[in-house]
Write a protein that holds these residues in place. Structure first.
Motif, PDB file in Angstrom:
ATOM      1  N   UNK A 108     -32.402  70.835  97.692  1.00  0.00           N
ATOM      2  CA  UNK A 108     -31.251  71.498  98.289  1.00  0.00           C
ATOM      3  C   UNK A 108     -31.333  73.005  98.079  1.00  0.00           C
ATOM      4  N   UNK A 109     -31.699  73.378  96.855  1.00  0.00           N
ATOM      5  CA  UNK A 109     -31.788  74.816  96.565  1.00  0.00           C
ATOM      6  C   UNK A 109     -32.846  75.479  97.440  1.00  0.00           C
ATOM      7  N   UNK A 110     -33.980  74.798  97.614  1.00  0.00           N
ATOM      8  CA  UNK A 110     -35.062  75.384  98.419  1.00  0.00           C
ATOM      9  C   UNK A 110     -34.653  75.515  99.878  1.00  0.00           C
ATOM     10  N   UNK A 111     -34.032  74.462 100.417  1.00  0.00           N
ATOM     11  CA  UNK A 111     -33.596  74.523 101.813  1.00  0.00           C
ATOM     12  C   UNK A 111     -32.550  75.620 101.980  1.00  0.00           C
ATOM     13  N   UNK A 112     -31.684  75.733 100.966  1.00  0.00           N
ATOM     14  CA  UNK A 112     -30.649  76.752 100.986  1.00  0.00           C
ATOM     15  C   UNK A 112     -31.255  78.143 101.113  1.00  0.00           C
TER      16      UNK A 112
END
Lengths: 261, 98, 487
Positions: free
Chosen positions: C45-49
């Motif tokens: 999630x953090x990476x996609x964010x």
């Protein structure tokens, strides 16, 4: 009399219903055939064939089907091994294995002692030729599984498989080696299941060997049809499901459904 | 080549429909499981048909590999369904014997 | 950068292998696997964010040959929900299963199911999705039959067979698409479908086969018949996973195909059929939930209704041109799916606790539950309010935007369906609560069994508070898809 009338009416309704199903499925079949023809002539050929052959030299194998299974689409194969394992674990969760078949007579036993080693050797052969000719881990695993089936039919309740502990390791071998190779490659910067062409052949062979063992053991164990007999899996009253323990008034060691020749 | 692909694939579609019919109208578990396998075999036929590229060119390996994967999946599902069915039958026989 | 994409699938798979091979350590290894998988999902999630849609060609081959993994906003939001719910279910399961054989059966199958879920959400290849669907279906049916009683075995055998039928239908659709376009990659197929309006019949047939097969798995009315017995007879943690996650995965796939692949042919008229069925599902499922005698059966029928709401969005999305209004609808759809995931998982976990505590889950005999299990009752009340759609739950915002969209596109009749469904939901939730709060002395302590109650309560709280009050980031996550879309 009213009973038989309502029964015959129900049978009539069933007949009508299956007729309706048959007619609508016939329409579906005709429509699908027509659309399939249109799709065939849409000009997509040769689809992926040319590309698959073009990239073949970099895959580490020269059998194109093995290249698809273990290189281009290796991830599918990994997951498919997981499917086989899931089915077997589901079978194990349903209860202990039924007792095996009667010990075979001299003639059958003699034949088994010939056929089983032959199957295993053929399996090894198929595994090896899979790199450049039809064959591979699935064919080899299927032969190993067949050897297990024969051994069980000849009277060994374990189908020639080792005890539960060892069996568990053999079962997970395929997915475990596959995943670890994939993650290892990722750790070295190549990407998950991205084989460097130099090592591709050997990595694929390693994965295939592990997969062959796992498939063979899983198929044989599925044929045994329950948790392996042994000290580890000996069902206790507490372990047994309500299905068999609580509902059976007198302990019946041989379930009626099992083949008992 | 197109004719061969069409005839073989259309036979596969026929198998699919026949399997579907058998699955819908027959009650016994074993028939349903066999019907599902026939349905699956029909779909595999379609894949094999489109892999064919005439007698001179080698076939498209991708559908072949998909079918191999599909067969293993079908075997696994069939094995589990059969064992669930056997378990159910055991339970029903126990109910009746009481 | 794409590492979390792989880890979300590889870690639960690895965990499943270790748990199978080392059954004595099943619980410890299982929890470690659950924690690391959930961490991978958070990392994803953090990476996609930060970077927008992730895309990975496995094996490094051409897009046509390789299997693609991808994480866009929708996929990431669902992965995050599924993995947090999965973590809650895992913690709960450590306290739920006691006998040795069942512990050893649960963990490997559960981790395989988890791997299949993540794999399904992140897949970008139609045939790979078929394998994931089968893994999901087999693991789910095996887990559902874990109680071993006759009803559970019968219901899950039916579930398995129905699921297989659905997958085969899906696979025939894939075969048609491969015949016409010569690729299995979702992105490339989408381009092909958009560029070939002359193949309308083939596209429509493939879509019908695939969506019908998946609707069977997503339990869209009238294909829902297998769901209530299968979900109601499974062990509580399994029911939670089946109802909150597995059904949602099938719906997610329908949505993916609908929006990404078949958008040129999914116009208003086509979208009407699933939406009408969804509307009937809302009313019928809620009505049956109201009439249910057992708590878990009520929850199962409520799932039929909640899945129905999701299908109502299809004609609204078809009638709304791209822009902020459509983004709102998509976010509302996602919000309802996520809220239901958390709320239904919390509800089932709490219901399981009621069942083990009271020895039954008959709704009429639940008197005094609030005194004996205050935290559990509170969890039921919270997740119940999210199922109804009371503010501030996420489904309140979802339903609000759904009704707003319905009026904006002139499809006012969906408003009646939503209102009726909401009223029925209030009735069935209050029916449970009115039984549970008997007139007995105040409870001695709030939490009676932390390991089981905390996950249920947390999931319920997330569904009400977090998703409702802090749903803003969802829009951001969805907006990120534009940055790196395409193959």
């Amino acid at each position: 009399m009213s009973m038989s009338q309502s029964e015959s009416r129900a049978a009539e309704r069933n007949r009508d219903l299956s007729l309706l199903v048959a007619v609508s499925l016939a329409v579906l079949g005709a429509a699908l055939t027509w659309l399939y023809f249109i799709a065939l002539s849409a000009g997509a050929a040769p689809r992926l064939a040319d590309l698959a052959y073009e990239r073949l030299p970099g895959t580490g194998v020269s059998n194109p089907v093995t290249a698809v299974l273990l290189n281009y689409r290796a991830y599918d194969t990994l997951m498919e091994l997981a499917v086989l394992l899931a089915a077997l674990l589901g079978i194990w969760s349903l209860g202990p294995a039924a007792p095996g078949f009667q010990r075979s007579g001299a003639v059958l036993a003699g034949m088994v002692s010939w056929v089983v080693p032959l199957l295993i050797v053929t399996g090894g052969y198929l595994l090896w030729v899979g790199g450049y000719a039809p064959g591979g881990a699935f064919q080899a695993g299927a032969l190993l599984g067949a050897a297990g089936v024969i051994v069980r039919l000849a009277g060994d309740p374990r189908a020639g498989l080792p005890g539960e502990g060892a069996q568990r390791w053999l079962l997970v071998l395929g997915v475990l080696v596959f995943t670890l190779v994939g993650l290892g490659l990722m750790a070295f910067g190549a990407g998950f299941l991205t084989y460097p062409p130099k090592f591709a052949k050997w990595l694929i062979l390693l994965i295939e060997m592990a997969a062959t063992v796992a498939i063979g053991v899983a198929l044989a164990a599925a044929y045994v049809g329950g948790r392996p007999p042994g000290p580890e899996a000996q069902p206790t009253a507490e372990d047994e499901d309500a299905l068999t323990a609580a509902e059976t008034p007198t302990p019946d060691p041989t379930p009626a459904l099992r083949p008992q020749p | 080549m197109l004719t061969a692909q069409f005839l073989y694939g259309a036979a596969g579609l026929m198998l699919f429909v026949l399997g579907l019919w058998s699955f819908l109208v027959h009650e016994p578990l074993l028939r349903k499981i066999i019907a599902l396998n026939i349905t699956g075999a029909g779909v595999f036929h379609v894949f094999i048909a489109i892999a064919y590229r005439g007698d001179t060119a080698p076939p498209d390996p991708v559908p072949h590999a998909l079918v191999l994967t599909g067969i293993v999946v079908a075997v696994s599902a069939t094995a589990l369904a059969l064992m669930l069915g056997a378990r159910l039958q055991d339970a029903e026989e126990e109910d009746q014997s009481r | 950068m794409t590492d979390p994409l792989v880890l979300c699938i590889a870690l639960p798979l690895l965990g499943a292998m270790l748990v199978t091979a080392l059954p004595r350590w099943a619980v410890t290894l299982g929890i470690v696997a659950a924690l690391s998988t959930a961490s991978a999902a958070v990392a994803l999630t953090a990476t996609v964010w930060q970077h927008g849609t992730l895309h990975l060609m496995l094996g490094g081959w051409d897009a046509e040959l390789a299997i693609a993994l991808r994480a866009d906003g929708i996929a990431t939001a669902l992965v995050l929900m599924a993995n947090l719910v999965g973590l809650g279910i895992s913690v709960y399961a450590t306290g739920y299963f006691h006998d040795r054989i069942r512990v050893r059966s649960f963990w490997p199958l559960w981790l395989l199911l988890w791997a299949a879920l993540n794999g399904l959400f992140l897949a970008g290849d139609l045939f790979n999705l078929y394998v994931m669907l089968e893994l999901l279906g087999i693991a789910a049916a095996a887990l559902g039959a874990l109680t071993g009683n006759r009803d559970a075995v019968a219901a899950n055998l039916r579930y398995l067979l129905v699921g297989l039928l659905g997958s085969i239908s899906y696979l025939l659709g894939v075969a048609l698409l491969y015949t016409a376009y010569g690729t299995l990659d979702l992105g490339l197929l989408a381009q092909g479908v958009a560029a070939s309006p002359e193949l309308y019949g083939v596209n429509a047939a493939a879509m019908t086969l695939m969506v019908a097969g998946l609707a069977l798995k997503a339990a869209l009315f009238p294909l829902h018949f297998w769901l209530p017995p299968a979900h109601a007879n499974a062990p509580a943690p399994v029911s939670a996973a089946l109802s909150a996650l597995v059904v949602k995965a099938a719906f997610y796939l329908i949505l993916r195909l609908w929006l990404d692949l078949f958008w040129p042919i999914t116009d208003m008229a086509v979208a009407m059929l699933p939406a009408m069925l969804g509307a009937v599902a809302v009313i019928w499922g809620s009505w049956r939930a109201l009439r249910a005698e057992r708590l878990k059966l009520l929850a199962a029928y409520s799932t039929v209704a909640q899945i129905g709401y999701l299908f109502l969005f299809l004609p609204l999305l078809a009638a709304t041109p791209p822009g902020p209004a459509r983004d709102d609808l998509l976010a509302a759809l996602l919000l309802m799916a996520l809220t239901h995931g958390f709320a239904k998982a919390g509800f089932f976990l709490a219901a399981g606790l009621v069942q083990t505590n009271a020895g039954h889950d008959r709704i009429d005999d639940l008197g005094g539950t609030a005194q004996r299990l205050p935290a559990t009752t509170f969890a039921i009340a919270l997740s119940g309010s999210a199922l109804i759609g009371l503010p501030p739950s996420g489904s309140f915002i979802g339903k609000w935007l759904l009704m707003q969209g319905a009026i904006a596109t002139g499809q006012w009749w969906w408003v009646i369906v939503v209102t009726a469904g909401t009223l029925l939901a209030s009735a069935y939730i209050f029916r449970v609560l009115s039984r549970a709060f008997g007139l007995e002395p105040t409870p001695l302590k709030f939490v009676t069994d932390a390991r089981a109650e905390v996950p249920a309560l947390t999931l319920a709280l997330v569904s009400v508070a977090l998703l409702g009050l802090a749903s803003g980031p969802l829009w951001t996550l969805l907006g990120l898809g534009d940055a790196g879309g395409g193959a």
